[in-house]
Design a protein around this motif. Structure first.
Motif, PDB file in Angstrom:
ATOM      1  N   VAL A  50       0.842  -1.207   0.000  1.00  0.00           N
ATOM      2  CA  VAL A  50       0.000   0.000   0.000  1.00  0.00           C
ATOM      3  C   VAL A  50       0.871   1.250   0.000  1.00  0.00           C
ATOM      4  CG1 VAL A  50      -1.612   1.359   1.408  1.00  0.00           C
ATOM      5  CG2 VAL A  50      -2.032  -1.086   1.044  1.00  0.00           C
ATOM      6  N   GLU A  51       1.857   1.280   0.875  1.00  0.00           N
ATOM      7  CA  GLU A  51       2.704   2.474   0.973  1.00  0.00           C
ATOM      8  C   GLU A  51       3.581   2.649  -0.260  1.00  0.00           C
ATOM      9  OE1 GLU A  51       1.905   4.714   3.027  1.00  0.00           O
ATOM     10  OE2 GLU A  51       0.630   3.402   4.232  1.00  0.00           O
ATOM     11  N   LEU A  52       4.092   1.558  -0.819  1.00  0.00           N
ATOM     12  CA  LEU A  52       4.888   1.672  -2.048  1.00  0.00           C
ATOM     13  C   LEU A  52       4.054   2.279  -3.172  1.00  0.00           C
ATOM     14  CD1 LEU A  52       6.829  -1.738  -2.093  1.00  0.00           C
ATOM     15  CD2 LEU A  52       7.755   0.533  -1.539  1.00  0.00           C
ATOM     16  N   VAL A  53       2.826   1.813  -3.308  1.00  0.00           N
ATOM     17  CA  VAL A  53       1.923   2.347  -4.338  1.00  0.00           C
ATOM     18  C   VAL A  53       1.654   3.828  -4.088  1.00  0.00           C
ATOM     19  CG1 VAL A  53      -0.489   2.256  -5.130  1.00  0.00           C
ATOM     20  CG2 VAL A  53       0.869   0.149  -4.966  1.00  0.00           C
ATOM     21  N   LYS A  54       1.378   4.177  -2.847  1.00  0.00           N
ATOM     22  CA  LYS A  54       1.077   5.574  -2.527  1.00  0.00           C
ATOM     23  C   LYS A  54       2.282   6.482  -2.765  1.00  0.00           C
ATOM     24  CE  LYS A  54      -2.761   4.969   0.642  1.00  0.00           C
ATOM     25  NZ  LYS A  54      -3.332   5.428   1.909  1.00  0.00           N
ATOM     26  N   ILE A  55       3.454   6.019  -2.408  1.00  0.00           N
ATOM     27  CA  ILE A  55       4.661   6.829  -2.652  1.00  0.00           C
ATOM     28  C   ILE A  55       4.881   6.992  -4.152  1.00  0.00           C
ATOM     29  CG2 ILE A  55       7.183   6.937  -2.446  1.00  0.00           C
ATOM     30  CD1 ILE A  55       6.836   5.294   0.204  1.00  0.00           C
ATOM     31  N   ARG A  56       4.779   5.896  -4.899  1.00  0.00           N
ATOM     32  CA  ARG A  56       5.070   5.978  -6.341  1.00  0.00           C
ATOM     33  C   ARG A  56       4.087   6.896  -7.059  1.00  0.00           C
ATOM     34  NH1 ARG A  56       7.933   7.502  -9.527  1.00  0.00           N
ATOM     35  NH2 ARG A  56       7.951   6.721 -11.648  1.00  0.00           N
ATOM     36  N   ALA A  57       2.820   6.777  -6.791  1.00  0.00           N
ATOM     37  CA  ALA A  57       1.841   7.673  -7.427  1.00  0.00           C
ATOM     38  C   ALA A  57       2.114   9.117  -7.025  1.00  0.00           C
ATOM     39  CB  ALA A  57       0.422   7.275  -7.042  1.00  0.00           C
ATOM     40  N   SER A  58       2.450   9.337  -5.777  1.00  0.00           N
ATOM     41  CA  SER A  58       2.729  10.693  -5.291  1.00  0.00           C
ATOM     42  C   SER A  58       3.982  11.274  -5.931  1.00  0.00           C
ATOM     43  CB  SER A  58       2.859  10.683  -3.768  1.00  0.00           C
ATOM     44  OG  SER A  58       1.652  10.233  -3.175  1.00  0.00           O
ATOM     45  N   GLN A  59       4.986  10.428  -6.198  1.00  0.00           N
ATOM     46  CA  GLN A  59       6.170  10.895  -6.920  1.00  0.00           C
ATOM     47  C   GLN A  59       5.787  11.365  -8.319  1.00  0.00           C
ATOM     48  OE1 GLN A  59       8.514   7.298  -6.701  1.00  0.00           O
ATOM     49  NE2 GLN A  59       9.760   8.064  -4.999  1.00  0.00           N
ATOM     50  N   ILE A  60       5.014  10.571  -9.013  1.00  0.00           N
ATOM     51  CA  ILE A  60       4.605  10.911 -10.372  1.00  0.00           C
ATOM     52  C   ILE A  60       3.802  12.210 -10.381  1.00  0.00           C
ATOM     53  CG2 ILE A  60       3.159  10.197 -12.328  1.00  0.00           C
ATOM     54  CD1 ILE A  60       3.894   7.257 -11.460  1.00  0.00           C
ATOM     55  N   ASN A  61       2.935  12.373  -9.396  1.00  0.00           N
ATOM     56  CA  ASN A  61       2.063  13.546  -9.320  1.00  0.00           C
ATOM     57  C   ASN A  61       2.714  14.751  -8.640  1.00  0.00           C
ATOM     58  OD1 ASN A  61      -0.205  12.424 -10.614  1.00  0.00           O
ATOM     59  ND2 ASN A  61      -0.737  11.314  -8.760  1.00  0.00           N
ATOM     60  N   HIS A  62       3.957  14.605  -8.215  1.00  0.00           N
ATOM     61  CA  HIS A  62       4.711  15.690  -7.576  1.00  0.00           C
ATOM     62  C   HIS A  62       4.023  16.221  -6.319  1.00  0.00           C
ATOM     63  CE1 HIS A  62       7.263  15.783 -11.126  1.00  0.00           C
ATOM     64  NE2 HIS A  62       6.159  15.746 -11.841  1.00  0.00           N
ATOM     65  N   CYS A  63       3.449  15.316  -5.543  1.00  0.00           N
ATOM     66  CA  CYS A  63       2.770  15.717  -4.313  1.00  0.00           C
ATOM     67  C   CYS A  63       3.722  15.527  -3.133  1.00  0.00           C
ATOM     68  CB  CYS A  63       1.486  14.919  -4.098  1.00  0.00           C
ATOM     69  SG  CYS A  63       0.540  15.515  -2.673  1.00  0.00           S
ATOM     70  N   ALA A  64       4.443  16.598  -2.809  1.00  0.00           N
ATOM     71  CA  ALA A  64       5.439  16.541  -1.731  1.00  0.00           C
ATOM     72  C   ALA A  64       4.805  16.166  -0.401  1.00  0.00           C
ATOM     73  CB  ALA A  64       6.162  17.881  -1.627  1.00  0.00           C
ATOM     74  N   PHE A  65       3.625  16.699  -0.131  1.00  0.00           N
ATOM     75  CA  PHE A  65       2.933  16.391   1.120  1.00  0.00           C
ATOM     76  C   PHE A  65       2.726  14.883   1.251  1.00  0.00           C
ATOM     77  CE2 PHE A  65      -0.908  15.538   3.546  1.00  0.00           C
ATOM     78  CZ  PHE A  65      -0.690  16.264   4.707  1.00  0.00           C
ATOM     79  N   CYS A  66       2.200  14.257   0.191  1.00  0.00           N
ATOM     80  CA  CYS A  66       1.919  12.824   0.237  1.00  0.00           C
ATOM     81  C   CYS A  66       3.195  11.977   0.235  1.00  0.00           C
ATOM     82  CB  CYS A  66       1.002  12.435  -0.912  1.00  0.00           C
ATOM     83  SG  CYS A  66      -0.670  13.132  -0.782  1.00  0.00           S
ATOM     84  N   ILE A  67       4.206  12.400  -0.506  1.00  0.00           N
ATOM     85  CA  ILE A  67       5.479  11.672  -0.489  1.00  0.00           C
ATOM     86  C   ILE A  67       6.028  11.655   0.930  1.00  0.00           C
ATOM     87  CG2 ILE A  67       7.890  11.655  -1.263  1.00  0.00           C
ATOM     88  CD1 ILE A  67       6.858  12.961  -3.904  1.00  0.00           C
TER      89      ILE A  67
END
Length: 163
Positions: A50-67
């Motif tokens: 779950v966390e790997l997926v959330k980090i990877r999507a957040s990297q692509i979307n440039h969401c520093a808060f979520c990363i």
């Protein structure tokens, strides 16, 4: 007369990466629904995945808060620094990720970046070969949910460390 040559910044001339608005407070029902959706989407999935997926999507979307949030959550779930650091290059570091994680990351990228208007059949088939139908449905829900969270975070300029 002053000799100070420091440029004056105004809201029009500076890019202060701070919140534009506190959407969760202003749209509390939406926030509550997102929290419930997030909890439902992760059911039955491995917490580390779950966390790997959330980090990877957040990297692509440039969401520093979520990363920031999800790397901290991944560490709490027992994720290693090496796997977190190399996540944005997982295809070159395949020895660090299981085939199931690789399939989930490929599907995350395909769903997050819909430049062709669809997730490719080969990517879906790769995930379908390693996840049962219920897990796959949950994974797609998880990917969709983190993308929604990212859009709230990026569009309102949520910054790391802010709640």
């Amino acid at each position: 007369m002053t000799t100070d040559t420091t440029p004056q910044t105004t809201p029009e001339t500076r890019h202060a990466h701070g919140p534009r608005l506190h959407w969760a407070k202003l749209a509390p029902e939406v926030f509550k629904a997102m929290v419930a959706l997030d909890a439902a989407a992760r059911k039955g999935l491995d917490p580390t995945l779950v966390e790997l997926v959330k980090i990877r999507a957040s990297q692509i979307n440039h969401c520093a808060f979520c990363i920031d949030m999800h790397t901290k959550d991944a560490r709490k779930a027992g994720e290693t620094e090496e796997r977190i650091y190399l996540l944005n290059a997982w295809e070159e570091a395949t020895s660090l990720y299981t085939p199931k994680e690789q399939a989930a990351l490929a599907l995350t990228e395909a769903i997050t970046v819909l430049t062709d208007g669809f997730a490719p059949d080969a990517v879906h088939a790769r995930a379908a070969a390693l996840f049962d139908e219920t897990e796959l449905a949950q994974l797609i829900a998880l990917i969709t949910t983190i993308n929604a969270w990212n859009r709230f975070g990026v569009s309102t300029r949520m910054a790391p460390g802010q709640g």
